[in-house]
Design a protein around this motif. Structure first.
Motif, short mmCIF file in Angstrom:
data_model
loop_
_atom_site.label_atom_id
_atom_site.label_comp_id
_atom_site.label_asym_id
_atom_site.label_seq_id
_atom_site.Cartn_x
_atom_site.Cartn_y
_atom_site.Cartn_z
N GLN A 146 0.83 -1.20 0.00
CA GLN A 146 0.00 0.00 0.00
C GLN A 146 0.86 1.25 0.00
O GLN A 146 2.04 1.22 0.35
CB GLN A 146 -0.92 0.00 1.22
CG GLN A 146 -1.88 -1.18 1.26
CD GLN A 146 -2.63 -1.30 2.59
OE1 GLN A 146 -2.08 -0.98 3.64
NE2 GLN A 146 -3.86 -1.75 2.54
N HIS A 148 0.60 5.82 0.46
CA HIS A 148 -0.17 7.03 0.75
C HIS A 148 0.77 8.22 0.76
O HIS A 148 1.96 8.08 1.08
CB HIS A 148 -0.89 6.91 2.10
CG HIS A 148 -1.85 8.03 2.36
ND1 HIS A 148 -3.01 8.19 1.66
CD2 HIS A 148 -1.80 9.06 3.25
CE1 HIS A 148 -3.66 9.25 2.10
NE2 HIS A 148 -2.94 9.80 3.07
N TYR A 173 -1.27 3.31 7.75
CA TYR A 173 -0.65 2.23 8.53
C TYR A 173 0.70 1.85 7.93
O TYR A 173 0.79 1.51 6.74
CB TYR A 173 -1.59 1.03 8.53
CG TYR A 173 -1.18 -0.15 9.37
CD1 TYR A 173 -1.50 -0.21 10.73
CD2 TYR A 173 -0.54 -1.25 8.81
CE1 TYR A 173 -1.18 -1.32 11.51
CE2 TYR A 173 -0.22 -2.37 9.57
CZ TYR A 173 -0.53 -2.39 10.92
OH TYR A 173 -0.22 -3.50 11.67
N SER A 262 -3.50 -3.74 14.87
CA SER A 262 -4.08 -4.30 13.65
C SER A 262 -4.10 -3.27 12.53
O SER A 262 -4.19 -2.06 12.76
CB SER A 262 -5.51 -4.79 13.92
OG SER A 262 -5.51 -5.81 14.89
N ARG A 263 -4.05 -3.77 11.30
CA ARG A 263 -4.03 -2.89 10.13
C ARG A 263 -5.44 -2.43 9.79
O ARG A 263 -6.31 -3.25 9.49
CB ARG A 263 -3.41 -3.63 8.95
CG ARG A 263 -3.40 -2.85 7.64
CD ARG A 263 -2.35 -3.38 6.67
NE ARG A 263 -2.48 -4.80 6.46
CZ ARG A 263 -2.96 -5.36 5.34
NH1 ARG A 263 -3.37 -4.59 4.35
NH2 ARG A 263 -3.02 -6.66 5.22
N PRO A 264 -5.68 -1.12 9.81
CA PRO A 264 -7.01 -0.62 9.46
C PRO A 264 -7.19 -0.51 7.95
O PRO A 264 -6.26 -0.72 7.17
CB PRO A 264 -7.03 0.77 10.11
CG PRO A 264 -5.60 1.20 10.01
CD PRO A 264 -4.77 -0.06 10.19
N THR A 265 -8.39 -0.15 7.53
CA THR A 265 -8.64 0.13 6.12
C THR A 265 -7.83 1.34 5.69
O THR A 265 -7.81 2.35 6.41
CB THR A 265 -10.14 0.40 5.89
OG1 THR A 265 -10.88 -0.73 6.34
CG2 THR A 265 -10.43 0.66 4.42
N PRO A 266 -7.15 1.29 4.56
CA PRO A 266 -6.33 2.44 4.14
C PRO A 266 -7.20 3.64 3.79
O PRO A 266 -8.41 3.49 3.52
CB PRO A 266 -5.59 1.91 2.91
CG PRO A 266 -6.44 0.79 2.40
CD PRO A 266 -7.07 0.17 3.60
N LEU A 268 -9.16 6.54 1.81
CA LEU A 268 -9.79 6.53 0.50
C LEU A 268 -9.02 7.40 -0.49
O LEU A 268 -8.89 7.06 -1.67
CB LEU A 268 -11.24 7.02 0.61
CG LEU A 268 -12.20 6.12 1.40
CD1 LEU A 268 -13.58 6.76 1.49
CD2 LEU A 268 -12.29 4.74 0.76
N GLU A 270 -5.66 9.15 -2.10
CA GLU A 270 -4.28 8.70 -2.25
C GLU A 270 -3.28 9.69 -1.67
O GLU A 270 -2.14 9.31 -1.37
CB GLU A 270 -3.96 8.45 -3.73
CG GLU A 270 -4.13 9.62 -4.66
CD GLU A 270 -3.84 9.25 -6.10
OE1 GLU A 270 -3.46 8.09 -6.37
OE2 GLU A 270 -4.00 10.13 -6.97
#
Length: 286
Positions: A146, A148, A173, A262-266, A268, A270
């Motif tokens: 991923q 960002h 994350y 824990s890995r959260p949702t990235p 939305l 970019e």
């Protein structure tokens, strides 16, 4: 593009290119709840995006979007679809209300070595037509594939030679052993004969404790086939070392009892755009 005679990093000396090479060291220091430190030597490229075709033609050991001993591929950065990077950066600058009017954009990153690269952090230095640094875009990748970005303006009254001080809330994350409720604090110089980058990660809140400090200090060298070959000879496994080092240090942190997050949702979007009144007024965190 117009040459800017008063520009600093990669001025038209040595090879005649604005792009250059930096050789130095990256250090990571975990500060809380226990001490943990490691460092490794690296070399980076500072690439003027408009010079990529010229570099491809002028260097035998470096290629743009082609295989070589060392190479730069557009698909490793930005939208990661192989398209040109300058329009992508300018799109996000426009979204932030920043117009560099065709000024140059330089990207600090690790090159591909024998076709492989991993960049935990790449930095775009965005200058306006007067060659004044107008914004910095930090492009962060994690080992889960991923990416960002954080786009931060540079104050209009930034003094030449003074450190650039910026901040942004963490929104992406990276490490399973660091919480998401944090703030990044950046301290860096405009790349010149030396390169200096300090990134602190603090707990959220005005009195947040420092959790991590990462530094990258390096010295400039002209971008030639000789310096590229020398850098490769010294660091032929740099990509492997960076990736393996991340996992090895994570294992060491786990054995020391670091808390797992824990890995959260990235996100939305970019790229996160920071609009900070302190920056707009020319004030900075120390």
């Amino acid at each position: 593009m117009t040459d800017h005679p008063h520009s600093k990093a990669g001025t038209k000396t040595d090879t005649g290119w604005k792009s250059c090479l930096y050789r130095g060291r990256v250090t990571h220091s975990r500060l809380t709840p226990f001490r943990h430190k490691f460092h490794y030597r690296v070399f980076s490229l500072l690439v003027d995006l408009d010079e990529l075709p010229v570099l491809d033609a002028g260097l035998r050991l470096f290629s743009h979007n082609r295989a070589n001993l060392l190479s730069f591929h557009d698909r490793d950065h930005g939208p990661r679809d192989g398209s040109a990077l300058r329009p992508w950066v300018e799109h996000h600058l426009a979204a932030a209300g920043i117009d560099i009017d065709g000024g140059r954009i330089s990207l600090l990153c690790f090159p591909r070595l024998l076709g492989f690269a991993f960049n935990p952090l790449s930095i775009y230095y965005c200058r306006d037509r007067q060659d004044r640094l107008a914004a910095i875009l930090y492009e962060v990748k994690n080992t889960f594939g991923q990416q960002h970005g954080y786009l931060l303006p540079v104050p209009a009254d930034q003094q030449p030679g003074a450190p650039i001080l910026q901040r942004h809330d963490k929104g992406f994350y990276v490490s399973p052993f660091l919480p998401m409720e944090c703030r990044y604090r950046f301290r860096l110089n405009e790349p010149d004969e030396s390169l200096s980058i300090l990134i602190r990660q603090d707990e959220a809140g005005p009195e947040g404790k420092p959790l991590l400090a990462a530094t990258h200090n390096a010295q400039r060298a002209a971008l030639t086939d000789a310096t590229l070959l020398s850098a490769f000879a010294r660091h032929p496994l740099m990509t492997l070392k960076v990736v393996a080092g991340i996992h090895w240090e994570a294992l060491r942190l786990w054995r020391k009892g670091a808390r797992f997050h824990s890995r959260p949702t990235p996100p939305l979007e970019e790229v996160s755009i920071w609009s900070d009144p302190a920056l707009a007024n020319g004030r900075h965190d120390k």
